[in-house]
Design a protein around this motif. Structure first.
Motif, short mmCIF file in Angstrom:
data_model
loop_
_atom_site.label_atom_id
_atom_site.label_comp_id
_atom_site.label_asym_id
_atom_site.label_seq_id
_atom_site.Cartn_x
_atom_site.Cartn_y
_atom_site.Cartn_z
N HIS A 129 0.86 -1.18 0.00
CA HIS A 129 0.00 0.00 0.00
C HIS A 129 0.89 1.23 0.00
CE1 HIS A 129 -3.63 2.40 0.86
NE2 HIS A 129 -2.81 3.13 1.59
N THR B 61 0.95 5.76 -0.41
CA THR B 61 0.42 7.10 -0.67
C THR B 61 1.62 8.00 -0.96
OG1 THR B 61 0.58 7.81 1.64
CG2 THR B 61 -1.43 6.64 0.98
N THR C 107 -2.79 -1.04 5.66
CA THR C 107 -3.55 0.20 5.49
C THR C 107 -2.85 1.35 6.19
OG1 THR C 107 -5.61 -1.05 5.38
CG2 THR C 107 -5.79 1.29 5.87
N LEU D 165 -3.22 5.18 7.33
CA LEU D 165 -4.22 6.21 7.58
C LEU D 165 -3.72 7.57 7.10
CD1 LEU D 165 -5.33 5.10 11.16
CD2 LEU D 165 -6.40 4.55 8.97
N PRO D 166 -4.62 8.56 6.98
CA PRO D 166 -4.20 9.88 6.49
C PRO D 166 -3.10 10.53 7.33
CG PRO D 166 -6.59 9.69 6.40
CD PRO D 166 -6.09 8.47 7.11
N LEU E 90 -9.34 0.48 3.59
CA LEU E 90 -9.54 1.91 3.83
C LEU E 90 -10.54 2.44 2.81
CD1 LEU E 90 -8.36 4.29 5.57
CD2 LEU E 90 -6.83 4.74 3.65
N ARG F 89 -10.73 7.98 2.68
CA ARG F 89 -9.76 7.77 3.75
C ARG F 89 -10.27 8.22 5.12
NH1 ARG F 89 -4.24 10.25 2.13
NH2 ARG F 89 -3.44 8.62 3.50
N PHE G 271 -12.15 3.06 8.03
CA PHE G 271 -11.61 1.79 7.56
C PHE G 271 -12.45 0.65 8.13
CE2 PHE G 271 -9.24 2.80 11.42
CZ PHE G 271 -9.22 1.60 12.12
N SER H 176 -11.12 6.95 10.95
CA SER H 176 -9.68 6.98 10.75
C SER H 176 -8.98 7.95 11.69
CB SER H 176 -9.35 7.36 9.29
OG SER H 176 -9.84 6.39 8.40
N SER I 8 -11.53 6.74 -6.54
CA SER I 8 -11.32 7.66 -5.41
C SER I 8 -12.61 8.35 -4.97
CB SER I 8 -10.26 8.70 -5.79
OG SER I 8 -10.68 9.42 -6.94
#
Length: 902
Positions: A625, A627, A668, A670-671, A741, A745, A748, A762, A823
């Protein structure tokens, strides 16, 4: 060896420079730099200006890889280091740097920056610990070194001497290699370029004259046109031998077709012979007209090949030079199937296994097909035949009349004293396997029992240890080792039945990987990955240097057992079920289930796909995963054999410290950068609570759950016991299956294999919803915020998070498929095991489009704008598709792609 007193370089050095680099980072730049250095300012009469070593172009297929590299280092004058973050984290690059420094110092190291940062720390008087600095190089230089910056080259499409920037960098390096000032060297390059242009003009004029002569010759002797073309094709075939042997074979065939008369086809025939010899696939022999399973074994001296055709019930002995049969054995009275052939160490006997048509052998991977007429009973029991290797006459028959469900597989011990027969079952007790050991002097037998069926027998090279691989009724594989000095069996949980010649390690089959198991410490010391299909046949070379795996994907993979590197990937090979070779395995004989025996040349320079990994982890193919801020993968630590969650920087790929975790499918992030995972103990097989882990501070905040063992989890989860061993805050037991997620975001979802689903915020980690899925569709594939997708064995469903009611049924499912959500949660993509992709609109759950990737898809992802879909496939390509039309927009070659992200 005589060495120069000032440099420490051998006086007769074979290479002017040694290029050290990371294949992952500079696989394209390194060969272009090598070519440029060898041709820069090259006199016209020389083949090359300098000799530069690069592993891919200079090494032959050598099982002793490190010794070959050290030999090249010892015989090189300069060390050219292509430094990058990947090179800095590569154990191989650091090992080469350390070896050079130990023997030659830092005076002749030429750093070339290709990516990352490289700078000098004035305060400490050493290289700064940048992302592109291997550990061994930090304290290597007494003063600030001069390096060449090629970090811009990754963005260039033209990397040759016509590129002014690249030519300048090459001149910097070449001036050191040749001991000539850069200005003088560049002037020489200009002179050589002008001379080359004059030569080209002269050659062009000469070619023009030859063309005129050819036209006149064509008019005068038109009948010779085909012969001339034939010879031209033959010459092209010879010229392409080193670059493309397969194309050379095709050109040789065309040359023969173009030849007007067979008597004048000498040159095309010679070209074809050389092309076939240069090709890895040296020949193919049809062993079974019925196209059934074929088993093979080589005589000890490699001059004879025993070939068993299962459906035809024949054993043939072939001359390996001509592939002409010397004798053929068959029994017209039987309709039983022949299943295994093995040469005795002295070459005098050939053992053959014969089974009833109703009995099965290796039924998981290699289902056998009964011979024609097998519906009648010939009255003959399962048996082992010992044939005279010279005449093919039956010398002895060992029968097993008490139990018809036998598939005897005979294997001689290396010293010729014993004959082990596996593939037997104890008919008095279901699920119990039996292995018989016969003393060939007296034919007295010793029986060994094991829990499971279908014993695959192999020996250590000294004959001291017998290895039996087996599986139980749940198809769980294990291995039994028998010490011949004590006759005591030891049962191991590892799959497979191959032991290295020195008896120190076991090669265990783990479906898509091969585990290297140390028999002294009883620990896994390496995992050989990269296979894209289940392994069907395996062989360790007699020197113990290489492992060859034939897969159901019709490919052969060759591994270096010392380094764990993939040396070759060959195919198509059919679905292999038997392989044989002798000595260094320059020639490999491989039989498959299509009735063919393929003959491969493994003596050439290692080609195929190379798998390089410096992470020290075997990465879960679906567990990545990423980002913009942080990435995480779930993998197995090779040294500890435990699952970890490992964060990394998506920009540089640099790894951070990891944390033990269960091997779940969806790591996963998280932000806020924290990672949701289920913890795992490092000292025992225990599963812990779900937590949110901050990799920067190593702080952990519990989400819910508690610790329990894997065994207890399975027992309580399936209702085998009463009260569970622990409860979470709400008093219900929960084991982790997947974590997803939401596209925005903000939340989850965590699910388990019994269909319990919990949804958490989250930011606060508070539980905001929960539901119980029906027992027939408990696998959660995707989470869209207000809905989730689950499946049973046949159908995919859309379930509302609020209430748990089914919103839509999305049609037939497959045993394994993937889901991705756009998204904005508007689109859902379902990809099925056969390669079909279906796109659904989440507003109406109507089918928007359907298209077929025509490959086995391993994972996919939707682009941020929802217009494109990425699929990773088993054929070695990542493809990009238009979501609306299903049109293929791009195809990117990536060896063994699995999951992927935008």
């Amino acid at each position: 060896m005589v060495k120069d007193s000032e440099t420490g370089v051998p006086a007769t050095a074979r290479f002017d420079g040694f290029i050290s680099y990371s294949h992952a980072a500079d696989d394209l730049l390194a060969p272009r730099l090598q070519t440029a250095l060898q041709t820069f300012a090259k006199p016209w009469w020389k083949r090359r200006a300098v000799r530069v070593f690069r592993d891919q172009s200079s090494l032959s297929a050598n099982p002793h890889l490190w010794s070959s590299i050290t030999e090249a280092l010892d015989s090189s004058q300069w060390f050219i280091l292509l430094t990058s973050p990947e090179a800095a984290s590569s154990q191989w690059v650091d090992r080469e740097v350390a070896y050079w420094l130990e023997r030659k110092g830092s005076d002749r190291i030429l750093p070339v920056l290709t990516d990352g940062s490289l700078s000098w720390d004035e305060e400490r008087g050493r290289l700064a610990e940048g992302s592109a600095v291997p550990p061994s190089l930090i304290d290597a230089f007494p003063g600030e070194p001069r390096w060449v910056d090629l970090s811009w080259a990754a963005e260039e499409t033209q990397l040759d001497l016509r590129n002014a920037g690249f030519r300048g960098a090459v001149a910097d390096i070449a001036s050191s290699l040749r001991g000539i000032p850069k200005d003088d060297l560049e002037s020489e390059e200009v002179r050589q370029h002008r001379r080359t242009r004059r030569t080209a003009w002269g050659a062009g004029i000469a070619l023009a004259v030859l063309a005129v002569a050819a036209v006149v010759g064509f008019v005068i002797a038109r009948n010779n046109e085909n012969l001339a073309r034939s010879r031209e094709l033959a010459a092209s075939a010879i010229n392409l031998l080193d670059q493309d042997p397969e194309l050379s074979i095709l050109l040789g065939l065309q040359a023969i077709e173009a030849s007007p008369r067979a008597t004048e086809a000498v040159e095309p025939l010679n070209a074809l012979r050389e092309a076939v010899h240069a090709s890895r696939l040296r020949g193919r022999y049809l062993a079974s007209e019925a196209r059934g399973l074929v088993w093979i074994d080589l005589s000890p001296d490699g001059s004879r090949l025993a070939v068993l055709a299962e459906r035809e019930g024949t054993v043939s002995l072939l001359d390996t030079n001509t592939l002409e049969p010397l004798w053929v054995y068959s029994d017209p009275e039987t309709v039983d199937s022949f299943i295994r052939v093995n040469y005795s160490p002295d070459g005098s006997l050939i053992a053959v296994g014969v089974k009833e048509p109703s009995a099965s052998f290796l039924r998981i991977y290699l289902p056998t097909t009964p011979r024609p007429g097998a519906e009648r009973d010939d009255g003959l029991p399962p048996r082992v035949l010992l044939l005279d290797a010279t005449t093919g006459r039956v010398e002895r028959t060992i029968e097993f009349p008490s139990c018809p469900d036998q598939a005897p597989t005979p294997v001689f011990s290396p010293d010729g004293r014993w004959l082990a027969v596996g593939g037997l079952t104890d008919c008095a007790e279901a699920g119990v396997g039996e292995m018989l050991l016969f003393d060939l002097a007296t034919f007295e037998q010793t029986s060994f029992h094991h829990v499971g069926e279908t014993g695959l027998v192999s020996w250590s090279a000294d004959g001291s240890t017998l290895v039996v691989g087996h599986y139980d009724v749940q198809a769980t594989m294990g291995t039994t080792l028998i010490d011949l000095s004590t006759m005591e069996p030891v049962v191991l949980p590892n799959r497979g039945a191959l032991i290295t010649p020195d008896g120190s390690r076991l090669i265990a089959d783990a479906l898509l990987t091969q585990e290297v198991f140390d028999l002294a410490t009883r620990a896994t010391v390496d995992i050989l990955g990269g296979l894209n299909q289940i392994g069907a046949a395996r062989l360790i070379t007699e020197d113990g240097g290489r492992l060859i795996v034939g897969t159901m994907g019709q490919e052969l993979w060759v591994y270096d057992l010392e380094s764990g590197e993939q040396l070759m990937r060959l195919g198509p090979a059919g679905s292999p079920n038997s392989m044989a070779c002798r000595g260094s395995c320059d020639t490999l004989y491989q039989a498959n289930d299509t009735g063919n025996v393929n003959i491969w040349d493994l003596s050439q320079e290692a080609g195929g796909e190379v798998n390089t990994s410096s992470t020290g982890f075997f990465v879960n193919s679906e567990g990545v995963h990423a980002t913009e801020q942080i990435g995480v993968f779930f993998g197995i630590n090779l040294a500890e054999d435990r699952a970890w969650a490992v964060p990394f920087d998506p920009a540089t790929g640099r790894l951070h410290s990891g944390r033990r975790a269960t091997d779940i499918n969806n790591p996963t992030a998280l932000p806020d950068g924290r990672i949701v995972l289920a913890e795992s103990s490092g000292t025992s097989p225990e599963i812990g609570p779900v937590v949110a882990w901050d990799p920067e501070t190593d702080q952990v905040e519990k989400v819910f759950g508690c610790w329990t063992t894997v065994e207890m989890m399975e027992q309580y989860e399936f209702g085998l016991l009463g009260d569970p061993p622990c409860t979470d805050t709400e008093g219900s037991y929960f084991s982790i299956d997947t974590i997803h997620l939401s596209p925005n975001r903000q939340s989850f979802v965590v699910s388990n294999s019994t269909g319990q689903v919990r949804i958490f915020d989250s930011a606060t980690l508070e539980e905001i919803a929960g539901l119980q899925l029906p027992p027939d569709h408990v696998t959660v594939l995707a989470y869209g915020g207000s809905w989730l997708v689950s499946k049973d064995l046949e159908t995919a469903y859309v379930v509302s998070v609020d209430g748990g009611n089914v919103l839509a049924t999305l049609g037939p499912a497959s045993a394994r498929h993937f889901a991705a959500v756009s998204s904005d949660s508007r689109l859902l993509a379902l990809t099925f095991i056969g390669g079909q992709v279906r796109i659904y609109d989440s507003a109406t759950w109507e089918l928007v489009s359907t298209f077929d990737t025509k490959t086995t898809t391993r994972g996919h992802a939707i682009s941020p704008d929802g217009s494109m879909l990425m699929t990773a496939s088993s054929d070695g390509y990542v493809r990009v598709w238009d979501m609306g039309s299903g049109e293929e927009l791009a195809r990117i070659p990536v060896p063994d792609p699995s999951d992927g992200h935008w």
